[in-house]
Motif scaffolding. Structure first.
Motif, short mmCIF file in Angstrom:
data_model
loop_
_atom_site.label_atom_id
_atom_site.label_comp_id
_atom_site.label_asym_id
_atom_site.label_seq_id
_atom_site.Cartn_x
_atom_site.Cartn_y
_atom_site.Cartn_z
N ARG A 299 0.88 -0.74 -0.23
CA ARG A 299 0.07 0.26 -0.30
C ARG A 299 0.76 1.22 -0.18
NH1 ARG A 299 -2.16 -3.08 3.64
NH2 ARG A 299 -1.69 -2.05 5.41
N ARG A 300 2.60 0.68 0.00
CA ARG A 300 3.45 2.11 0.02
C ARG A 300 2.99 3.58 1.17
NH1 ARG A 300 6.20 1.72 -5.02
NH2 ARG A 300 6.31 -0.19 -5.25
N ARG A 301 2.45 2.56 2.41
CA ARG A 301 1.81 3.49 3.25
C ARG A 301 3.69 3.81 4.06
NH1 ARG A 301 -3.50 3.11 4.55
NH2 ARG A 301 -4.40 3.48 2.33
N SER A 302 3.75 4.71 5.49
CA SER A 302 4.51 5.17 6.48
C SER A 302 4.90 4.30 7.10
CB SER A 302 4.18 6.06 7.06
OG SER A 302 3.91 7.69 5.74
N LEU A 303 5.75 4.12 7.65
CA LEU A 303 5.61 2.99 8.75
C LEU A 303 5.46 3.70 10.03
CD1 LEU A 303 6.59 -0.33 9.39
CD2 LEU A 303 9.38 1.16 9.87
N LEU A 304 4.98 3.05 11.33
CA LEU A 304 4.66 4.11 12.13
C LEU A 304 5.05 2.42 13.48
CD1 LEU A 304 0.47 4.17 11.81
CD2 LEU A 304 2.89 5.99 11.34
N ALA A 305 5.51 3.04 14.45
CA ALA A 305 5.64 3.05 15.50
C ALA A 305 5.08 0.80 15.78
CB ALA A 305 6.36 3.46 16.74
N ALA A 306 3.35 1.13 15.58
CA ALA A 306 3.47 -0.23 15.82
C ALA A 306 3.06 -1.35 15.29
CB ALA A 306 1.64 0.18 15.80
N GLY A 307 3.82 -1.55 13.85
CA GLY A 307 4.05 -2.21 13.67
C GLY A 307 5.99 -2.82 13.73
N ILE A 308 6.93 -2.14 13.69
CA ILE A 308 7.68 -2.55 14.15
C ILE A 308 7.78 -4.22 15.25
CG2 ILE A 308 10.20 -2.12 14.98
CD1 ILE A 308 9.04 0.79 13.64
N THR A 309 8.79 -4.84 14.97
CA THR A 309 8.71 -5.74 16.42
C THR A 309 10.59 -6.17 17.06
OG1 THR A 309 9.53 -7.37 14.49
CG2 THR A 309 7.31 -7.45 15.26
N SER A 310 11.21 -5.27 16.36
CA SER A 310 12.08 -5.42 16.86
C SER A 310 13.25 -4.69 16.40
CB SER A 310 13.12 -6.98 16.94
OG SER A 310 13.18 -7.03 15.32
N THR A 311 14.52 -3.77 16.55
CA THR A 311 15.68 -2.73 16.13
C THR A 311 17.20 -3.73 16.09
OG1 THR A 311 15.94 -1.12 17.61
CG2 THR A 311 13.94 -1.00 16.58
N SER A 312 17.63 -2.75 15.05
CA SER A 312 19.47 -3.41 15.41
C SER A 312 20.49 -2.54 14.70
CB SER A 312 19.57 -4.67 15.21
OG SER A 312 19.29 -4.71 13.42
N GLY A 313 21.53 -2.36 15.03
CA GLY A 313 22.18 -1.25 14.71
C GLY A 313 22.75 0.06 15.72
N ASN A 337 12.98 8.24 11.38
CA ASN A 337 12.47 10.10 11.78
C ASN A 337 13.40 9.42 13.58
OD1 ASN A 337 12.24 11.18 10.11
ND2 ASN A 337 9.65 10.33 9.64
N PHE A 338 13.88 8.79 13.68
CA PHE A 338 14.36 8.12 15.62
C PHE A 338 15.42 7.92 15.67
CE2 PHE A 338 9.53 8.28 15.59
CZ PHE A 338 9.20 8.92 16.19
N ASP A 339 16.51 7.72 16.41
CA ASP A 339 17.37 7.68 16.61
C ASP A 339 17.50 6.16 17.81
OD1 ASP A 339 18.03 7.52 19.46
OD2 ASP A 339 18.68 9.60 19.18
N SER A 340 18.41 5.42 17.45
CA SER A 340 18.37 4.07 17.67
C SER A 340 18.06 2.93 19.60
CB SER A 340 19.99 3.10 17.18
OG SER A 340 21.05 3.91 17.80
N THR A 341 18.77 4.89 20.23
CA THR A 341 18.45 4.29 22.00
C THR A 341 16.66 5.55 21.88
OG1 THR A 341 19.13 7.36 21.88
CG2 THR A 341 20.53 5.37 22.31
N GLU A 342 15.94 5.46 21.59
CA GLU A 342 14.73 6.96 21.63
C GLU A 342 14.01 5.60 20.74
OE1 GLU A 342 12.08 10.68 20.07
OE2 GLU A 342 13.44 10.25 19.13
#
Length: 374
Positions: A299-313, A337-342
């Motif tokens: 759908r070419r939508r923006s990525l929101l925090a609700a759809g993220i399960t984990s981060t690395s880097g 739009n956020f840094d890896s600590t936030e």
């Protein structure tokens, strides 16, 4: 047999074309430039120029050209000696091109690039302007990776990928990859029966292809694996590709009736979206749930925090990150739009549950590029 297809017609009619040649096509097995091979390549490029096309030449061979003058019998393994060989070889190679193109009253301009020149957006634009100006002045740009200063961390790894990036950078109509192999095969033709692949229209045409990692001569770094990757990269960005033997350069640059042709896939990406997808360095990875993958890719939508399960880097606001599905497959890239600590404290939460100063997209749709997988 002369092969014809819409892809080959596109290569034949291209007004601006990038031609990449590997070390093994310009040098002898003992090391050192082969003047006859280099002249034959220049003959083919000059003929294409005379037919009305602009040509950018991406040439390997600097390290190999520096070995004989330095008395080194084979390609060195350590980076410092490779850089030393490149510093000698760049001059040898450049002088050879100047002399050979002079036979046709053509002037050559050398452009040395590191990965940094393509990874950093400001450098990318600078390289773009330089190449465009050289072409406007009627000069033949000869591009090479700047092996003299490249490190393991910043080098392209091979000039095939560099050629694909340059082709998009300058808005080329076609890319021709010349090497010591006459076409793409589904295995190593030197080791028995292997099926030749003349046309690649989509991913299924190269399923099961086993591509070697090094060139046949041992002088280059590319091999068939890097050529296949570069051809896929360019074709995904809307550029038709011809892979052929350097011995068949005259045919490749006139009728395009030799080698393997890779059809362009879809519309050409804008310079910024191509940079995001293929050229920019990734600083981290976000893993998405299935719903977020569908939203971003389909759908070419923006990525929101609700759809993220984990981060690395270790990434900062404004860095490029990879977006992966639950299996680890990278499905998109974008500017975060956020840094890896936030970000970790926000993942899985709906936007309206976040503090006011954090109610924004993690990756905006305008800064996100789904990746085409072949």
């Amino acid at each position: 047999m002369t092969l014809r297809s819409a892809t080959r017609e596109a290569v034949t009619s291209a007004r601006l074309i990038v031609v990449k040649v590997g070390s093994s096509s310009l040098t002898t097995a003992e090391g050192g430039l082969d003047p006859a091979r280099l002249d034959a390549l220049v003959d083919a490029v000059a003929a294409r120029r005379a037919a009305g096309s602009q040509v950018v030449l991406v040439s390997s061979g600097a390290i190999a050209a520096g070995l004989a003058p330095m008395g080194i019998p084979r390609r060195p393994r350590d980076l410092a000696t490779q850089q030393a060989a490149a510093s000698v070889g760049q001059l040898v190679l450049g002088h050879a091109y100047v002399a050979s193109f002079a036979r046709y009253s053509l002037t050559v301009g050398q452009v040395l690039l590191t990965a940094d020149d393509v990874v950093r957006r400001s450098h990318y634009r600078n390289a773009q302007r330089t190449l465009s100006r050289l072409l406007a002045l009627g000069i033949v740009p000869v591009v090479n990776e700047n092996d003299t200063v490249a490190t393991e961390e910043i080098r392209f790894g091979d000039n095939d990928r560099l050629a694909a990036l340059v082709a998009h950078l300058i808005g080329a109509d076609a890319l021709v990859l010349l090497s010591d192999v006459d076409a793409l095969y589904d295995g190593d033709p030197r080791r028995g029966a292997a099926r030749r692949i003349d046309e690649v229209a989509d991913a299924s045409d190269v399923d099961g292809v086993v591509a070697g990692a090094t060139g046949a001569s041992g002088l280059g770094t590319g091999g068939m694996a890097s050529k296949l990757a570069a051809a896929r990269l360019a074709s995904a960005a809307g550029i038709p590709v011809l892979l052929a033997s350097s011995a068949h350069a005259p045919e490749a640059l006139t009728s395009a009736g030799v080698g393997t042709a890779f059809a362009s896939a879809g519309r050409r990406l804008s310079a910024r979206r191509f940079w995001l997808a293929y050229a920019a360095e990734s600083a981290g990875r976000l893993v998405l749930d299935d719903g977020a993958v569908a939203a971003v890719v389909v759908r070419r939508r923006s990525l929101l925090a609700a759809g993220i399960t984990s981060t690395s880097g270790d990434f900062g606001l404004g860095d490029v990150v990879e977006l992966a599905d639950s299996t680890g497959k990278v499905v998109a890239r974008g500017v975060v739009n956020f840094d890896s600590t936030e970000l970790p404290a926000l993942i899985g939460h709906s936007t309206h549950h976040l503090p006011n100063d954090q109610r924004r997209e993690v990756v905006h749709a305008d800064d996100l590029v789904p990746l085409r997988h072949h």
